[in-house]
Design an enzyme around this catalytic site. Structure first.
Site, PDB file in Angstrom:
ATOM      1  N   LYS A   1      47.514  50.836  44.122  1.00 53.78           N
ATOM      2  CA  LYS A   1      46.075  50.835  44.363  1.00 53.78           C
ATOM      3  C   LYS A   1      45.815  51.218  45.816  1.00 53.78           C
ATOM      4  CE  LYS A   1      45.931  46.888  41.219  1.00 53.78           C
ATOM      5  NZ  LYS A   1      47.309  47.020  40.769  1.00 53.78           N
TER       6      LYS A   1
ATOM      7  N   HIS B   1      44.168  36.686  41.189  1.00 52.97           N
ATOM      8  CA  HIS B   1      44.698  38.034  41.043  1.00 52.97           C
ATOM      9  C   HIS B   1      45.323  38.560  42.331  1.00 52.97           C
ATOM     10  CE1 HIS B   1      44.577  42.425  39.941  1.00 52.97           C
ATOM     11  NE2 HIS B   1      44.957  41.913  38.795  1.00 52.97           N
TER      12      HIS B   1
ATOM     13  N   ASP C   1      57.597  32.500  57.440  1.00 56.47           N
ATOM     14  CA  ASP C   1      57.685  31.835  58.743  1.00 56.47           C
ATOM     15  C   ASP C   1      56.428  31.988  59.595  1.00 56.47           C
ATOM     16  OD1 ASP C   1      60.220  30.986  58.094  1.00 56.47           O
ATOM     17  OD2 ASP C   1      61.226  32.653  59.095  1.00 56.47           O
TER      18      ASP C   1
ATOM     19  N   LYS D   1      47.883  39.173  45.394  1.00 54.59           N
ATOM     20  CA  LYS D   1      49.338  39.272  45.457  1.00 54.59           C
ATOM     21  C   LYS D   1      49.718  39.339  46.931  1.00 54.59           C
ATOM     22  CE  LYS D   1      48.560  42.191  41.494  1.00 54.59           C
ATOM     23  NZ  LYS D   1      47.330  41.463  41.174  1.00 54.59           N
TER      24      LYS D   1
ATOM     25  N   HIS E   1      51.137  50.977  39.030  1.00 57.34           N
ATOM     26  CA  HIS E   1      50.315  49.807  39.348  1.00 57.34           C
ATOM     27  C   HIS E   1      49.718  49.906  40.754  1.00 57.34           C
ATOM     28  CE1 HIS E   1      49.885  45.191  39.532  1.00 57.34           C
ATOM     29  NE2 HIS E   1      49.093  45.612  38.560  1.00 57.34           N
TER      30      HIS E   1
ATOM     31  N   ASP F   1      39.402  60.542  54.589  1.00 59.24           N
ATOM     32  CA  ASP F   1      39.643  61.433  55.737  1.00 59.24           C
ATOM     33  C   ASP F   1      40.946  61.132  56.479  1.00 59.24           C
ATOM     34  OD1 ASP F   1      37.403  62.939  55.278  1.00 59.24           O
ATOM     35  OD2 ASP F   1      36.140  61.902  56.751  1.00 59.24           O
TER      36      ASP F   1
END
Length: 521
Positions: free
Chosen positions: A178, A416, A423, A418, A176, A183
């Protein structure tokens, strides 16, 4: 002959090809990795144009990384396209989903153009969502300097469902992660896959999502993580799995990109990019980076083979890096399935006086009803403990998503992003959902950023913006749930059933919620 006998015989005849295919698929094996060539990150890139532009900035902030949040989908696409255009030595690209639509085709072509310039391109895709891409990937793979690998591949290629029938325990686990790294100088990490809905180019179908553009020392950590996956036992060279393209090569992808460029939808999208303040700032090297200690967390790729060492996963690392909340926790997770243990953990925090605010998708906004069913059963105990629950609406009255993006999301058809903060001091941005699939089955990655500025922005959004743009779930005196929506004119609308849904949707969720499927969600 009785009619029932004829019917049974016809059913058996109809099913025979499928059963034969399943038996043959059971005999199909993954190709051998003998002879596969290992490769690693190119580190000598300080004299590339990205190195010369970014290294002096990083040198002014030793020991910390520069972070720029990409909440707007168009900015997120532009950042990838500009990094691909600027790269001179390497592009390391790793995704769970890549669609062959406007933005997906344009980014495929951006990789092709980079390879033509002599840039080494390594593209690692999870194979679960490459349906319909085999010919495109085979053509792209014919381009010199492009190497493509498929992670945890499906065998047979068609029909792909047979792989789940014959090898479910393996193919049910997915990569999952991404990341998009140029470079070894700049990287993009977060929740977005590649596709029009993630980049604000899909008309009515939009995702509210979040990535960060990072420079500085954390980039090398992301590159090392990429190497682990690229050289892992689950990364298969695409040419071992794909049939040769019927016709065409990488030039076909260029022609397809040219055709898309001429469409009205693409022209409108590219015009929006040309007028983007972010694009101007990136081109002029004036992006206001937040400099902070940043640590990458990532699962061991062996997790998909159930061979990762216990205690080494993203979930365990996040506990250590984020620390024990003392005042408040803000969590955004589109697929939120806390389960018994997670519900108890949040409830315990709330009982200790820690403010816990959670945003997930409402049933009307989710794209996976089964996940909503896994979450819905835990709403009452969370609310009884004092946790504040918000559910993202499908739409609201204030502005348009593509015109008025917020720092951590915008009006969209489905949440979508996440991310969560502790704190108002530390924040996580990545691919990790708070659900059993992210914890137990899939591999995940992300960045933990020690930035009070970024963390407090999320906290402020959860305290002010989110309540105006989401349903708040509340508990009535009789123990039933109800939802309130705060309207632009200052009024409040109450719903005694899940807003924006039909009785059939609610019935379906109710049925799913009693099934023992949480471990799959």
């Amino acid at each position: 002959m009785p009619a029932t006998t004829l019917t049974c015989r016809r059913i058996a005849m109809a099913l025979r090809p499928l059963l034969l295919s399943a038996l043959l698929a059971g005999c199909a094996a993954l190709p051998s990795l003998e002879g596969r060539i290992a490769s690693t990150v190119i580190t000598e890139t300080k004299h590339t144009q990205l190195g010369e532009a970014l290294a002096p900035l990083a040198a002014q902030h030793p020991g910390v990384s520069g972070i720029y949040p990409l909440a707007d989908g168009r900015d997120a696409f532009a950042a990838r396209a500009l990094l691909a255009a600027a790269a001179q030595r390497s592009l390391d690209v790793q995704y769970y989903i890549w669609h062959k639509d406007i933005t997906g085709t344009l980014l495929f072509d951006a990789l092709r153009q980079a390879a033509e310039r002599g840039v080494r391109v390594r593209l690692l895709l999870d194979d679960n969502n490459t349906s319909g891409l085999d010919q495109t990937l085979a053509m792209l793979g014919k381009q010199k300097n492009i190497d493509i690998r498929l992670f945890n591949p499906l065998v047979p290629r068609s029909p792909r469902a047979l792989a789940f029938m014959t090898d479910f325990s393996r193919v049910n686990r997915r990569m999952h992660n991404k990341s998009f790294t140029a470079d070894n100088q700049a990287t993009i990490v977060g929740g977005r896959n590649v596709g029009d809905e993630y980049f604000g180019a899909a008309g009515e179908v939009l995702f509210s999502d979040l990535d960060v553009l990072a420079i500085g020392p954390v980039v090398d950590d992301v590159s090392q993580q990429f190497d682990r996956y690229w050289n892992s036992a689950s990364a298969y060279p695409a040419q071992l799995l794909l049939t040769k393209p019927v016709a065409g090569d990488a030039a076909t992808i260029a022609a397809e990109a040219d055709r898309i460029d001429d469409t009205k939808a693409a022209e409108e999208y590219m015009q929006a990019l040309r007028t983007s303040p972010f694009v101007r700032q990136m081109m002029e090297r004036t992006l206001p980076f937040e400099w902070a200690k940043t640590r990458m967390v990532s699962d061991d790729p062996a997790k998909v083979l159930d061979k990762a060492r216990p205690g080494t996963g993203v979930a365990e690392n996040l506990k250590n890096l984020l620390g024990v909340p003392k005042k408040e926790v803000d969590l955004i997770s589109p697929y939120f399935v806390p389960g018994k243990a997670g519900t108890k953990a949040f409830a315990d925090l709330a009982h200790k006086g820690v403010g816990v605010r959670i945003l997930t998708n409402a049933l009307e906004a989710t794209d996976v009803a089964a996940v909503h069913a896994g979450y819905a059963k835990w709403r009452k105990p969370l609310l009884e403990a004092g946790v504040l629950l918000y559910e993202s609406r499908r739409s609201w009255e204030v502005g348009d998503a593509r015109e008025q993006p917020g720092r951590f999301g915008s009006s969209a058809s489905s949440l979508h992003a996440k991310t969560f903060s502790v704190d108002d001091q530390r924040i996580f941005v990545g691919s990790f959902n708070f659900d059993p699939r992210s914890i137990e089955l899939n591999t995940e990655m992300g960045l933990v950023i020690d930035s009070p500025a970024l963390a407090s922005q999320l906290g402020q959004a959860m305290r002010s913006t989110i309540p105006q743009r989401a349903y708040q779930v509340l508990l009535a005196p009789d123990g039933s749930l109800y939802w309130i929506a705060r309207n632009a004119n200052g009024t409040i609308t109450r719903y005694d059933t899940e807003p924006g849904t039909s009785v059939w949707q609610r019935m379906g969720v109710a049925i799913l919620s009693v099934l023992p499927i949480d471990w799959l969600l």
